[in-house]
Design an enzyme around this catalytic site. Structure first.
Site, PDB file in Angstrom:
ATOM      1  N   LYS A 197      40.450  46.892  55.308  1.00 24.28           N
ATOM      2  CA  LYS A 197      41.589  46.213  54.715  1.00 24.28           C
ATOM      3  C   LYS A 197      42.851  46.982  55.071  1.00 24.28           C
ATOM      4  CE  LYS A 197      43.100  44.392  50.285  1.00 24.28           C
ATOM      5  NZ  LYS A 197      42.719  44.284  48.885  1.00 24.28           N
ATOM      6  N   LYS A 249      40.129  42.196  56.913  1.00 22.48           N
ATOM      7  CA  LYS A 249      41.240  41.507  56.284  1.00 22.48           C
ATOM      8  C   LYS A 249      42.542  42.169  56.615  1.00 22.48           C
ATOM      9  CE  LYS A 249      42.716  40.659  51.646  1.00 22.48           C
ATOM     10  NZ  LYS A 249      42.486  40.880  50.269  1.00 22.48           N
TER      11      LYS A 249
HETATM   12  C1  PBG Z   1      43.285  42.976  45.911  1.00 21.19           C
HETATM   13  C2  PBG Z   1      43.460  41.852  46.884  1.00 21.19           C
HETATM   14  C3  PBG Z   1      44.607  41.501  47.590  1.00 21.19           C
HETATM   15  C4  PBG Z   1      44.291  40.378  48.343  1.00 21.19           C
HETATM   16  C5  PBG Z   1      42.967  40.076  48.069  1.00 21.19           C
HETATM   17  N1  PBG Z   1      42.467  41.002  47.187  1.00 21.19           N
HETATM   18  C6  PBG Z   1      45.960  42.103  47.545  1.00 21.19           C
HETATM   19  C7  PBG Z   1      46.187  43.444  48.094  1.00 21.19           C
HETATM   20  O1  PBG Z   1      45.261  44.148  48.478  1.00 21.19           O
HETATM   21  O2  PBG Z   1      47.343  43.863  48.173  1.00 21.19           O
HETATM   22  C8  PBG Z   1      45.213  39.640  49.254  1.00 21.19           C
HETATM   23  C9  PBG Z   1      44.769  38.274  49.657  1.00 21.19           C
HETATM   24  C10 PBG Z   1      45.786  37.439  50.316  1.00 21.19           C
HETATM   25  O3  PBG Z   1      46.893  37.902  50.699  1.00 21.19           O
HETATM   26  O4  PBG Z   1      45.521  36.243  50.484  1.00 21.19           O
HETATM   27  N2  PBG Z   1      42.968  42.499  44.621  1.00 21.19           N
END
Ligand code: PBG
Length: 327
Positions: A197, A249
């Site tokens: 991520k 992601k």
């Molecule tokens: C964390 C989480 C995020 C997203 C999914 N799970 C936000 C982050 O990590 O800042 C982002 C998903 C998206 O932008 O569609 N709870």
């Protein structure tokens, strides 16, 4: 004048030939729809930067879940938006917290007809908006956060979720969650690890969707967009700790990473087409600058072609409907 003997265009001549030799098909069963549910809402609410996506009430969430099953999607990923937040994100662990309540509602509605998943992270529940607990000096405290994730995982499993998605990028989170689930008798609950991520600006609209309180950024725990080898290390650790699936992601700006991860492991690979990817296409389409449906399906095809077998996308329900008409 000489003519080429090999003519790739022969395989592109008619729709039937193209269909016959198509290497990549997106199947509705591989699409997962993220859904937001907000505590205290009586009517669903639009999210300005995610046109077509809603903050659901408990009632409208149940209906939307049933519709998603009808469309044939492979899963539903739930995110909760609480009315009150505190520094430890206690609403994420509370069995009566909005996410745990929503899991119960959705499982009661759809049973085993699709895979019910939940985001396992504290950022929606903390008053400071970080994914974990803070030390007195304001750093995110890795190991204290792990203890909270363990409790949160068990609360979500108790609520009946099929698959938890630890997404906070704490070191060791998959192992801690796996052990906590097993110790609580939830050996069958699956772990979809947000293994890779990035600290991405493409999460922008999501912050509106969950009304995030975050000031600053997540660069001390999410990855640097410049790195790919680091992702392979993250994935290897998560698989060793018991991840059943690994996710990358965002998706579209990181297709090289999806492909490298696919080559490195043999667990299923998922990719999350995040809020900013969706918003970008919706905004351009609203201006008449691109063909919305074609771009939607092209992005999903590309993510699959890169190696993702499961795709989280805000278009999941609509794309599933379009794809079923098509094949
Ligand atoms: C964390 C989480 C995020 C997203 C999914 N799970 C936000 C982050 O990590 O800042 C982002 C998903 C998206 O932008 O569609 N709870």
């Amino acid at each position: 004048m000489s003519y080429p003997e090999s003519r790739p265009r022969r395989l592109r001549r008619t729709p039937a030939i193209r269909r016959l030799v198509s290497e990549t098909r997106v199947d509705p069963a591989e699409l997962v729809v993220p859904m937001f549910v907000k505590e205290g809402l009586t009517e669903p609410r639009a999210i300005r930067s995610l046109p077509g996506v809603l903050q659901h009430s408990r009632d409208s969430l149940r209906k939307a879940a049933a519709e998603a099953v009808q469309a044939g999607v492979g899963g539903i990923m739930l995110f909760g938006v609480p009315e009150h937040r505190d520094p430890t994100g206690s609403g994420g662990i509370d069995p009566n917290g909005i996410l745990n309540v929503a899991i119960r509602d959705v499982v009661a509605e759809v049973g085993d007809d699709t895979v019910v998943m939940s985001d396992l992270c504290l950022d929606e529940f903390t008053s400071h908006g970080h994914c974990g607990l803070l030390t007195p000096s304001g750093d995110v405290d890795n190991d204290a956060t792990l203890e909270a994730y363990a409790e949160m995982a068990v609360a979500q499993a108790d609520a009946g979720v099929h698959m938890v998605g630890p997404s906070g990028m704490m070191d060791g989170q998959v192992g801690v969650v796996r052990r906590a689930l097993d110790a609580a008798g939830h050996q069958d609950v699956t772990v979809l690890a947000y293994a890779v991520k990035y600290a991405s600006a493409f999460f922008g609209p999501f912050r509106e969707a969950v009304e995030s309180a975050l000031e600053g950024d997540r660069r001390s725990y999410q990855q640097d967009p410049a790195n790919v080898r680091e992702s392979l290390r993250e994935v290897a650790l998560d698989v060793a700790e018991g991840a059943d699936l690994v996710m990358v992601k965002p998706a579209l700006p990181y297709l090289d990473v999806v492909s490298a991860v696919r080559a490195a492991v043999d667990v299923p690979v998922a990719a999350y087409q995040v809020s900013g990817e969706y918003a970008m296409v919706e905004a351009a389409a609203a201006n008449g600058w691109i063909d919305r449906e074609r771009v939607m399906l092209e992005t999903l095809t590309s993510i699959k072609r890169a190696g993702a077998q499961v795709i989280l996308t805000y278009w999941a329900v609509e794309a599933a409907q379009l794809l079923r008409e098509r094949y």
